[in-house]
Design a protein around this motif. Structure first.
Motif, PDB file in Angstrom:
ATOM      1  N   ASN A  57     -12.280  -3.591  -8.888  1.00  0.00           N
ATOM      2  CA  ASN A  57     -12.052  -3.121  -7.523  1.00  0.00           C
ATOM      3  C   ASN A  57     -11.372  -1.753  -7.479  1.00  0.00           C
ATOM      4  OD1 ASN A  57     -13.186  -5.466  -6.560  1.00  0.00           O
ATOM      5  ND2 ASN A  57     -11.240  -6.475  -6.146  1.00  0.00           N
ATOM      6  N   HIS A  58     -10.501  -1.499  -8.460  1.00  0.00           N
ATOM      7  CA  HIS A  58      -9.752  -0.236  -8.464  1.00  0.00           C
ATOM      8  C   HIS A  58     -10.232   0.723  -9.559  1.00  0.00           C
ATOM      9  CE1 HIS A  58      -7.305  -2.329  -5.638  1.00  0.00           C
ATOM     10  NE2 HIS A  58      -6.726  -3.115  -6.528  1.00  0.00           N
TER      11      HIS A  58
ATOM     12  N   SER B 165      -9.308  -7.130 -10.229  1.00  0.00           N
ATOM     13  CA  SER B 165      -8.560  -5.960  -9.768  1.00  0.00           C
ATOM     14  C   SER B 165      -9.028  -4.684 -10.461  1.00  0.00           C
ATOM     15  CB  SER B 165      -7.063  -6.163 -10.010  1.00  0.00           C
ATOM     16  OG  SER B 165      -6.571  -7.260  -9.276  1.00  0.00           O
TER      17      SER B 165
ATOM     18  N   ARG C 236     -10.568   0.518 -12.964  1.00  0.00           N
ATOM     19  CA  ARG C 236      -9.684   0.664 -14.123  1.00  0.00           C
ATOM     20  C   ARG C 236     -10.299  -0.016 -15.340  1.00  0.00           C
ATOM     21  NH1 ARG C 236      -5.421  -0.593 -10.310  1.00  0.00           N
ATOM     22  NH2 ARG C 236      -4.406   1.344  -9.706  1.00  0.00           N
TER      23      ARG C 236
ATOM     24  N   GLU D 236      -4.737  -1.044  -2.477  1.00  0.00           N
ATOM     25  CA  GLU D 236      -3.515  -0.554  -3.096  1.00  0.00           C
ATOM     26  C   GLU D 236      -2.722   0.234  -2.066  1.00  0.00           C
ATOM     27  OE1 GLU D 236      -4.132   0.148  -7.717  1.00  0.00           O
ATOM     28  OE2 GLU D 236      -5.484   1.412  -6.544  1.00  0.00           O
TER      29      GLU D 236
END
Length: 297
Positions: A198-199, A195, A201, A162
């Protein structure tokens, strides 16, 4: 106008016929002959535009025959919507010729970039989500839709990094792109899951924040798993394995919000035999049928 909430005047573009709310698969050369021989009961096929940007050859021969029997989605991977440079008009013109030739029910591209100056990078690279990027992406989508004379779908990416320069989250950014341009959303559920892991969330919260009323197609795919430099879980959008159970679960959650939507099973690496791929598509079809039954109950 496509988007009455947008105060800017946009070129008029046509909404294409929609794909059937069934499962489809990516059309691969390994399966051309078997598909024609068996004529399977499947919702649609999808091809990558760049594989068909030539005047003739065997790919066009088989696609023409398959298109006579099935709905078609054309998915671009090289338009570089997010590039910090003008769109490639030669590429856009070749795309126009292809779409006129096959008249697909859907055309889509990625929220990503893959070109810099005269260099083409064989990857779909991420963008910072800020006002400058928003304006550039919207300008490019306006140009694409005006040039093609039709609405396009924009796919949410799988990301591994990001940008500190981002001032929007991805769901808000995509919602604003859709609002400003009138384009639709290709919701890749596997990308949301990849995603989100990976982040770190909540994948369901990400789905809920997207402009779900504008979803014109859903993608499902498999991922590969590694670890990053901190020994944290890192997922890679590989398209080289069956859909994971966690992605099937997120898909069921998504259908509960969107209702039945045309769903593509993507497999671009380690291509299985046709019966194996068709069986996985049938799993998605069963979930779509279950949602339809709930709607009509």
């Amino acid at each position: 106008m496509l988007n009455p909430t947008n105060k800017l005047t946009k070129p008029q573009v046509a909404r294409a016929h929609t794909l059937p709310a069934r499962a489809g698969v990516g059309l691969k050369p390994e399966h051309f002959k078997e598909i024609l021989a068996t004529q399977p009961d499947i919702g649609f096929f999808e091809v990558h535009a760049e594989n068909y940007m030539v005047p003739g050859g065997p790919f066009h021969y088989y696609l023409t025959r398959i298109r006579e029997r099935y709905a078609l989605s054309i998915h671009g991977v090289g338009l570089s919507i997010g590039a910090d440079a003008p769109l490639d008009l030669d590429h856009l013109n070749a795309l126009t010729v292809l779409l006129k030739r096959y008249q697909p029910e859907s055309f889509s591209e990625h929220l990503a970039w893959s070109t810099h100056s005269d260099v083409f990078l064989n990857d779909l690279l991420p963008l910072p989500y800020n006002t400058a990027t928003l304006q550039r992406v919207c300008d490019h989508i306006d140009q694409v839709q005006s040039h093609l004379g039709r609405r396009m779908l924009l796919e949410n990416p799988a990301t591994y990094i990001e940008f500190a320069a981002s001032t929007w989250n991805e769901a808000t950014f995509l919602s604003e792109v859709v609002r400003r341009t009138g384009c639709g959303l290709l919701l890749d559920v596997n990308n949301v899951y990849v995603s989100s892991v990976n982040h770190q969330r909540d994948a369901k919260a990400v789905v809920q924040a997207l402009p779900l009323a504008q979803v014109g197609e859903i993608h499902l795919a498999g991922f590969a798993e590694q670890v990053d430099g901190k020994d944290d879980r890192l997922l890679i959008d590989s398209h080289g394995s069956p859909v994971a159970q966690a992605v099937w679960d997120l898909y069921a959650f998504t259908l509960g919000l969107t209702g039945p939507v045309a769903t593509l099973l993507e497999r671009d690496n380690d291509i299985p035999t046709w019966p194996v791929l068709l069986a996985e598509a049938n799993l998605a079809d069963r979930q779509l049928c279950a949602v339809l039954e709930e709607v009509h109950a």
